[in-house]
Design a protein around this motif. Structure first.
Motif, PDB file in Angstrom:
ATOM      1  N   ARG A  93       1.762  -3.089   6.504  1.00  0.00           N
ATOM      2  CA  ARG A  93       0.950  -2.801   7.349  1.00  0.00           C
ATOM      3  C   ARG A  93       0.883  -2.645   8.868  1.00  0.00           C
ATOM      4  N   ARG A 148       0.661  -8.032   9.384  1.00  0.00           N
ATOM      5  CA  ARG A 148       0.169  -8.940   8.744  1.00  0.00           C
ATOM      6  C   ARG A 148       0.418  -8.600   7.378  1.00  0.00           C
ATOM      7  N   GLY A 149       1.282  -8.389   6.938  1.00  0.00           N
ATOM      8  CA  GLY A 149       1.402  -7.602   5.529  1.00  0.00           C
ATOM      9  C   GLY A 149       1.540  -6.758   4.417  1.00  0.00           C
ATOM     10  N   CYS A 206       1.690  -3.579   2.229  1.00  0.00           N
ATOM     11  CA  CYS A 206       1.326  -2.157   1.652  1.00  0.00           C
ATOM     12  C   CYS A 206       2.304  -1.399   1.052  1.00  0.00           C
ATOM     13  N   ARG A 256      -5.622  -2.240  -4.518  1.00  0.00           N
ATOM     14  CA  ARG A 256      -5.654  -3.588  -4.301  1.00  0.00           C
ATOM     15  C   ARG A 256      -7.120  -4.058  -5.006  1.00  0.00           C
ATOM     16  N   HIS A 287      -5.449 -17.464   1.896  1.00  0.00           N
ATOM     17  CA  HIS A 287      -5.827 -16.835   3.133  1.00  0.00           C
ATOM     18  C   HIS A 287      -4.052 -15.770   3.559  1.00  0.00           C
ATOM     19  N   PRO A 327      -1.840 -12.088   2.133  1.00  0.00           N
ATOM     20  CA  PRO A 327      -1.480 -10.754   2.266  1.00  0.00           C
ATOM     21  C   PRO A 327       0.118 -10.232   2.433  1.00  0.00           C
ATOM     22  N   TRP A 328       0.351 -11.139   2.058  1.00  0.00           N
ATOM     23  CA  TRP A 328       2.551 -11.130   1.447  1.00  0.00           C
ATOM     24  C   TRP A 328       2.377 -10.867  -0.161  1.00  0.00           C
TER      25      TRP A 328
END
Length: 227
Positions: A31, A35-36, A38, A47, A195, A199-200
């Motif tokens: 991203r 933070r993760g 994409c 998603r 959480h 994101p990963w």
């Protein structure tokens, strides 16, 4: 789920087919805020409602139905997600999963190790539910169920729990690389409530936690329905 016998094969809708290939890992990036994960060309369908990124895989279809030789034991990420999200039969999808007052119908096998006293209450399932007709076929032909013994479960509350898939981190070349885990940890779902790792994570199967569970006599239910 493998539903086959000599000369006859019922191929579940969720089963992966020959010619269906995963998207190249080169399409994965980070991203803009770092933070993760994409996709470099990410679209709105990549998603789920919890914001988790899903593995891409091509689909071989004719008239809306999967075609090609089955890859037994493997599921297609999008089709597994589709049936599990919508609580539709994983074999035929044209039917909603069987649902009565005692809940939705799932098939499971007893744990190979000692089962908790309240098993199957709270069991985590990434096998989507079934309609009665397809459940009848599954208990007769699924090699896994035949080997370990099928248990028919009704769940009043099949709540969304999390996902199976692959956790990623930053590699030496500053590209996403999978985190190496032990064989025993590969089938450990990531809860949506995590959480920090969510994101990963690249999801490949949706997981539900079965609550309000009762073990039922499938043969009796089938016989009653046919009357």
């Amino acid at each position: 789920m493998t539903l086959s016998e000599p000369g006859v094969a019922v191929i579940p809708y969720v089963t992966a087919r020959r010619g269906e290939e995963p998207e190249l890992a080169a399409m994965l990036g980070f991203r803009p805020d770092g933070r993760g994960l994409c996709y470099l060309d990410e679209g709105p369908g990549d998603r789920d409602d919890q914001g988790v990124l899903w593995a891409r895989c091509s689909q071989a279809r004719e008239d809306g139905w999967p075609v090609g030789s089955p890859r037994w034991g493997l599921v297609h990420p999008s089709r597994q997600r589709e049936t599990m999200e919508g609580l539709r039969c994983q074999v035929c999808i044209v039917s909603p999963a069987s649902r009565i007052a005692r809940g939705y119908l799932f098939l499971a096998t007893r744990p190979q190790d000692a089962a908790p006293p309240d098993w199957p209450e709270g069991v985590l399932s990434w096998q989507p539910p079934l309609c009665l007709d397809c459940a009848a076929i599954a208990v007769e032909r699924c090699s896994h169920l035949l080997k370990y013994g099928a248990v028919a479960i009704r769940a009043r509350v099949p709540r969304l729990y999390g996902v199976l898939g692959t956790l990623y981190t930053t590699g030496a070349d500053l590209r996403p690389v999978p985190v190496v885990v032990s064989d025993g940890a590969k089938d450990t779902p990531l809860p949506y409530k995590d959480h920090l790792l969510r994101p990963w994570f690249l999801a490949s199967q949706l997981v539900r936690e079965l609550r309000g569970v009762s073990v039922v006599d499938l043969e009796r239910e089938i016989s009653t329905a046919r009357l």
